[in-house]
Design an enzyme around this catalytic site. Structure first.
Site, mmCIF file in Angstrom:
data_model
loop_
_atom_site.group_PDB
_atom_site.id
_atom_site.type_symbol
_atom_site.label_atom_id
_atom_site.label_comp_id
_atom_site.label_asym_id
_atom_site.label_seq_id
_atom_site.Cartn_x
_atom_site.Cartn_y
_atom_site.Cartn_z
ATOM 1 N N ASN A 8 23.151 73.699 57.980
ATOM 2 C CA ASN A 8 23.209 73.948 59.419
ATOM 3 C C ASN A 8 22.344 75.179 59.674
ATOM 4 O O ASN A 8 22.787 76.301 59.478
ATOM 5 C CB ASN A 8 24.667 74.185 59.821
ATOM 6 C CG ASN A 8 24.838 74.384 61.317
ATOM 7 O OD1 ASN A 8 23.859 74.454 62.064
ATOM 8 N ND2 ASN A 8 26.077 74.499 61.744
ATOM 9 N N LYS A 15 23.665 78.062 57.325
ATOM 10 C CA LYS A 15 25.022 77.839 56.844
ATOM 11 C C LYS A 15 24.972 76.615 55.930
ATOM 12 O O LYS A 15 24.237 75.667 56.241
ATOM 13 C CB LYS A 15 25.912 77.540 58.061
ATOM 14 C CG LYS A 15 27.320 78.056 57.984
ATOM 15 C CD LYS A 15 28.003 77.869 59.321
ATOM 16 C CE LYS A 15 29.433 77.404 59.098
ATOM 17 N NZ LYS A 15 30.098 77.050 60.336
ATOM 18 N N ARG A 88 22.544 69.281 60.109
ATOM 19 C CA ARG A 88 23.009 69.270 61.495
ATOM 20 C C ARG A 88 21.787 69.484 62.395
ATOM 21 O O ARG A 88 21.058 70.461 62.246
ATOM 22 C CB ARG A 88 23.994 70.397 61.722
ATOM 23 C CG ARG A 88 24.465 70.420 63.150
ATOM 24 C CD ARG A 88 25.402 71.550 63.410
ATOM 25 N NE ARG A 88 26.053 71.337 64.690
ATOM 26 C CZ ARG A 88 26.923 72.166 65.210
ATOM 27 N NH1 ARG A 88 27.251 73.260 64.564
ATOM 28 N NH2 ARG A 88 27.468 71.908 66.376
ATOM 29 N N HIS A 205 37.554 70.091 71.810
ATOM 30 C CA HIS A 205 36.993 71.028 70.822
ATOM 31 C C HIS A 205 36.896 72.380 71.514
ATOM 32 O O HIS A 205 36.047 72.594 72.373
ATOM 33 C CB HIS A 205 35.612 70.535 70.358
ATOM 34 C CG HIS A 205 34.947 71.463 69.386
ATOM 35 N ND1 HIS A 205 34.825 71.192 68.044
ATOM 36 C CD2 HIS A 205 34.383 72.682 69.563
ATOM 37 C CE1 HIS A 205 34.227 72.194 67.432
ATOM 38 N NE2 HIS A 205 33.940 73.114 68.334
ATOM 39 N N GLY A 207 36.320 76.071 70.736
ATOM 40 C CA GLY A 207 35.913 77.188 69.887
ATOM 41 C C GLY A 207 35.172 78.176 70.767
ATOM 42 O O GLY A 207 35.499 78.305 71.949
HETATM 43 P P1 ADP Z 1 32.738 78.579 66.763
HETATM 44 O O1 ADP Z 1 32.515 77.730 67.955
HETATM 45 O O2 ADP Z 1 31.904 79.817 66.748
HETATM 46 O O3 ADP Z 1 32.815 77.832 65.442
HETATM 47 P P2 ADP Z 1 35.611 78.893 66.417
HETATM 48 O O4 ADP Z 1 35.922 77.439 66.344
HETATM 49 O O5 ADP Z 1 35.803 79.726 65.207
HETATM 50 O O6 ADP Z 1 34.195 79.164 67.034
HETATM 51 O O7 ADP Z 1 36.524 79.500 67.583
HETATM 52 C C1 ADP Z 1 36.413 80.819 68.016
HETATM 53 C C2 ADP Z 1 37.526 81.094 69.019
HETATM 54 O O8 ADP Z 1 38.764 80.746 68.405
HETATM 55 C C3 ADP Z 1 37.629 82.531 69.481
HETATM 56 O O9 ADP Z 1 37.838 82.585 70.882
HETATM 57 C C4 ADP Z 1 38.861 83.021 68.758
HETATM 58 O O10 ADP Z 1 39.543 83.979 69.516
HETATM 59 C C5 ADP Z 1 39.679 81.775 68.621
HETATM 60 N N1 ADP Z 1 40.587 81.869 67.476
HETATM 61 C C6 ADP Z 1 40.250 81.858 66.188
HETATM 62 N N2 ADP Z 1 41.353 82.044 65.400
HETATM 63 C C7 ADP Z 1 42.386 82.156 66.240
HETATM 64 C C8 ADP Z 1 43.784 82.371 66.064
HETATM 65 N N3 ADP Z 1 44.312 82.480 64.855
HETATM 66 N N4 ADP Z 1 44.559 82.428 67.181
HETATM 67 C C9 ADP Z 1 44.016 82.312 68.403
HETATM 68 N N5 ADP Z 1 42.692 82.111 68.619
HETATM 69 C C10 ADP Z 1 41.898 82.052 67.562
#
Ligand code: ADP
Length: 397
Positions: A8, A15, A88, A205, A207
């Site tokens: 990626n 990555k 990716r 999804h 994140g």
């Molecule tokens: P990316 O899209 O960069 O892969 P992620 O899937 O890691 O992102 O998601 C990041 C988000 O998930 C952030 O807003 C973070 O606060 C939230 N997050 C990650 N771990 C936790 C947790 N244990 N509890 C609550 N929110 C979390």
């Protein structure tokens, strides 16, 4: 062993994950950061050795992959070339509707799509080129973020713009996070013990980037991101959907030029713009401490998701399950409760204790009498890319 290397490549990062598709175990994974900058960094992890960290200048993606291969030499795991390399690739336009074995023509077509993803596709191309040069006899497969959504009907992907203008500039909804939505939809069906072909799902999804997809019988029929990953839900730093008139207003009344507006919408908006942090954990901390902006940001974030689930229930005409995934979806019970709390009208009933329990497993968090199942499914985009890459190579003999 059936070693599949998943790459990626970002503009300054690489990555990777090496997966043994015999038992789907991760042999090694890692990240090269700050490629092209003065202080580059590689972190290489294996299940049974200490993480290997190297710092120093890494001029380009070729040098980055060489560092990764040198790390493999030290920790083992990649004695010979991988069986397949899966890449990716963010944007497949309307040209790629599935994983594709890369040859010169395919690479040229991915290059033609750069105007649709000027930040992402050039980096993805760099990743493909260096992997081809290091493993010339290994099939390289491009897995597109957009491909899962190629099944959307025109009523979902068509914007109400002048047809000729939109067609000439390839302006339409494409959608992203395809590997994740596809993976969690399959996992959800398996967990429910029902054929995916019979299920109507909304996959969320959530994140840093966030998107929702309506999945009918395993096929995407609508999704919240659009021409770019800026559309739809509120995200870490991206605004999600806006009245398009706001763009002209920011220009005319705010004096911002187009690049500035693009920067504001992509990097300064979303949770960061509303509450001062793109990290939802931090937004929670601030809200708990009484910060009114953070309290409101949480409400805006969850309300948009809830409305989107409602819209997709209407799009599907039936709803079997809502599936939460990615950093927020997998971990944030409060967000799940707020989203589902507003969905009683659809027959969604959350079980408080199930929702609050922490786990890395696929799990049901709705109550037994809920008309709609609510699931948490940890996503695994690398595994999905590896599965699709291997499948297309095998199908091609
Ligand atoms: P990316 O899209 O960069 O892969 P992620 O899937 O890691 O992102 O998601 C990041 C988000 O998930 C952030 O807003 C973070 O606060 C939230 N997050 C990650 N771990 C936790 C947790 N244990 N509890 C609550 N929110 C979390």
């Amino acid at each position: 062993m059936i070693p599949v290397l998943v790459l990626n490549a970002g503009s300054s990062s690489l990555k990777y994950q090496l997966i043994d598709m015999d038992d789907r175990s991760v042999t090694a994974s890692g990240l090269v950061e700050r490629i092209g900058e003065d202080a580059g960094r590689l972190e290489h992890r294996t299940p049974d050795t200490e993480p290997l960290v190297e710092e120093g200048k890494i001029p380009d993606h070729g040098a980055a992959l060489d560092r990764v291969l040198a790390a493999f030499e030290r920790t083992g795991g990649l004695a010979e070339a991988p069986f397949v390399v899966g890449h990716r690739v963010v944007h497949g336009g309307d040209r790629f509707s599935g994983p594709t074995v890369v040859d010169d023509d395919v690479l040229a077509e991915i290059r033609d799509l750069v105007p649709l993803a000027p930040l992402h596709n050039p980096a993805n191309i760099a990743g493909i080129e260096v992997a081809r040069s290091r493993f010339p006899d290994t099939p390289q497969v491009a897995v597109f973020d957009t491909a899962f959504h190629a099944s959307m009907p025109p009523r979902a992907w068509r914007y109400a713009l002048p047809r000729a203008l939109a067609d000439r500039l390839q302006v339409r909804r494409y959608g992203f996070h395809g590997a994740s939505h596809a993976y969690v939809a399959r996992q959800a069906a398996e967990h429910l013990g029902r054929p995916l072909a019979e299920l109507d799902l909304v996959t969320l999804h959530l994140g840093n980037g966030a998107s929702a997809t309506a999945v009918a019988g395993g096929r995407s029929v609508d999704t919240s991101m659009g021409l770019t990953p800026l559309g739809g839900l509120v995200m870490g730093t991206r605004s999600g959907d806006l009245d398009p008139g706001i763009i002209a207003h920011l220009h005319r009344e705010g004096g911002l030029d187009l690049d500035e507006i693009d920067g504001v919408l992509n990097k300064e908006s979303g949770l960061k713009g509303l509450a001062g942090s793109n990290d939802l954990r931090e937004v929670h901390r601030r809200a708990d401490a009484g910060d009114a902006d953070a309290v409101e940001a949480l409400e805006v974030f969850c309300y948009r998701i809830r409305c989107t689930v409602g819209a997709y229930a209407a799009a599907l005409g039936r709803l079997d399950a809502v599936v939460f995934t990615a950093g927020i979806g997998e971990n944030d019970a409060d967000v799940r409760a707020r989203v589902c709390g507003g969905l009683a009208v659809l027959g969604v009933r959350l079980d408080e204790a199930r929702n609050a329990a922490r786990s890395r497993e696929v799990r049901t968090i709705s109550s037994d009498d809920s008309a709609v199942a609510v699931l948490v499914v940890p996503t695994d985009e690398e595994l999905e890319i590896a599965e699709q890459s291997l499948a297309v190579v095998r199908a091609n003999g």
